[in-house]
Design a protein around this motif. Structure first.
Motif, mmCIF file in Angstrom:
data_model
loop_
_atom_site.group_PDB
_atom_site.id
_atom_site.type_symbol
_atom_site.label_atom_id
_atom_site.label_comp_id
_atom_site.label_asym_id
_atom_site.label_seq_id
_atom_site.Cartn_x
_atom_site.Cartn_y
_atom_site.Cartn_z
ATOM 1 N N SER A 203 0.785 -1.229 0.000
ATOM 2 C CA SER A 203 0.000 0.000 0.000
ATOM 3 C C SER A 203 0.824 1.290 0.000
ATOM 4 C CB SER A 203 -0.924 0.007 1.221
ATOM 5 O OG SER A 203 -0.169 -0.003 2.416
ATOM 6 N N VAL A 204 2.135 1.213 0.202
ATOM 7 C CA VAL A 204 2.952 2.426 0.300
ATOM 8 C C VAL A 204 3.312 2.964 -1.075
ATOM 9 C CG1 VAL A 204 5.230 3.306 0.966
ATOM 10 C CG2 VAL A 204 3.888 1.995 2.592
ATOM 11 N N ARG A 205 3.123 4.266 -1.226
ATOM 12 C CA ARG A 205 3.506 4.983 -2.454
ATOM 13 C C ARG A 205 4.372 6.172 -2.048
ATOM 14 N NH1 ARG A 205 1.981 0.860 -3.817
ATOM 15 N NH2 ARG A 205 0.112 0.303 -4.951
ATOM 16 N N MET A 206 5.307 6.511 -2.925
ATOM 17 C CA MET A 206 6.179 7.663 -2.687
ATOM 18 C C MET A 206 6.376 8.402 -4.006
ATOM 19 S SD MET A 206 9.025 5.809 -0.253
ATOM 20 C CE MET A 206 9.909 7.285 0.178
ATOM 21 N N ASP A 207 6.657 9.696 -3.925
ATOM 22 C CA ASP A 207 6.963 10.481 -5.118
ATOM 23 C C ASP A 207 8.426 10.244 -5.470
ATOM 24 O OD1 ASP A 207 4.405 11.546 -5.204
ATOM 25 O OD2 ASP A 207 4.937 13.184 -3.848
ATOM 26 N N LEU A 208 8.649 9.312 -6.394
ATOM 27 C CA LEU A 208 10.002 8.915 -6.770
ATOM 28 C C LEU A 208 10.267 9.236 -8.235
ATOM 29 C CD1 LEU A 208 10.013 5.392 -5.074
ATOM 30 C CD2 LEU A 208 11.105 7.476 -4.226
ATOM 31 N N PRO A 209 11.542 9.437 -8.585
ATOM 32 C CA PRO A 209 11.871 9.655 -10.000
ATOM 33 C C PRO A 209 11.527 8.416 -10.826
ATOM 34 C CG PRO A 209 13.751 10.154 -8.577
ATOM 35 C CD PRO A 209 12.704 9.534 -7.717
ATOM 36 N N GLU A 210 11.404 8.617 -12.120
ATOM 37 C CA GLU A 210 11.131 7.504 -13.031
ATOM 38 C C GLU A 210 12.251 6.478 -12.909
ATOM 39 O OE1 GLU A 210 10.527 6.883 -17.803
ATOM 40 O OE2 GLU A 210 10.217 8.871 -16.940
ATOM 41 N N ASP A 211 11.896 5.214 -12.968
ATOM 42 C CA ASP A 211 12.824 4.082 -12.886
ATOM 43 C C ASP A 211 13.388 3.842 -11.485
ATOM 44 O OD1 ASP A 211 12.456 3.644 -15.610
ATOM 45 O OD2 ASP A 211 14.133 4.964 -16.137
ATOM 46 N N VAL A 212 12.864 4.512 -10.448
ATOM 47 C CA VAL A 212 13.232 4.199 -9.064
ATOM 48 C C VAL A 212 12.002 3.589 -8.429
ATOM 49 C CG1 VAL A 212 13.920 5.130 -6.825
ATOM 50 C CG2 VAL A 212 14.934 6.050 -8.908
#
Length: 192
Positions: A102-111
């Motif tokens: 359920s965890v989401r984070m604002d990460l760069p593409e491909d991370v």
């Protein structure tokens, strides 16, 4: 003879070209090789269903392991990352939220996230309720000699509290900030 010319003529130029090629190949492949980064004490927030709040005190931080290219991981500003657990599918009651799912984070593409610790969190989800409770003035100390308290008026007399049902039901009254009686010499209004 042509094979000999191909291999041994201008050998310094050919060696230089080979070195440049190997350098470029190494630079490109190491940037694409997946690297991992473990982040400690990442703030954890919960995305809750409408009209539901958390009634217990779950963990506020998690450890997150990320995977991506070394360049992308090095560019990230990890101080601003927040892990958001989407628990909108859960209903009121004692529930277990599985964090890796359920965890989401604002990460760069491909991370991407490959691990979250702890792996689960127990939540006591409760329906949000509202209730009016009386307001009561809270005093400390004694009035100076020769003075006496004649009346106390609180405005408003009632306030509305809102929150998880068990918390709201346990509130009998709302108190003002503590007012020191030892400093009073006359009638006084306190804004709180």
């Amino acid at each position: 003879r042509w094979l000999r010319a191909l291999l041994f003529e201008d050998w310094t130029l050919k060696a230089l070209a080979l070195a440049i090629t190997l350098g470029l190949w190494f630079a490109v492949t190491t940037q694409r090789t997946p690297a991992t980064m473990r982040l400690h004490n990442v703030p954890l927030e919960f995305v809750l269903p409408e009209g539901v709040e958390i009634g217990n005190d779950p963990t506020k931080v998690v450890e997150v392991t990320l995977q991506g290219s070394r360049g992308k991981l090095d560019e990230m500003n990890v101080a601003n990352l927040v892990a958001r657990a989407d628990v909108t599918a859960l209903r009121p009651g004692d529930r277990v939220a599985r964090l890796p799912d359920s965890v989401r984070m604002d990460l760069p593409e491909d991370v991407r996230i490959i691990e979250v610790m702890p792996r689960s969190v127990t939540l006591h989800l409760e329906t949000v309720v509202e209730r009016d409770v009386p307001v009561e003035a809270r005093f400390e100390g004694e009035l100076p000699a020769g003075f006496r308290q004649t009346s106390v008026a609180v405005t408003p007399q009632r306030v509305r509290v809102r929150g998880p049902e068990s918390h709201v039901n346990s509130v009998e009254r709302a108190f003002t900030e503590t007012i020191s009686l030892s400093d009073l010499r006359e009638s006084r209004t306190f804004q709180q």
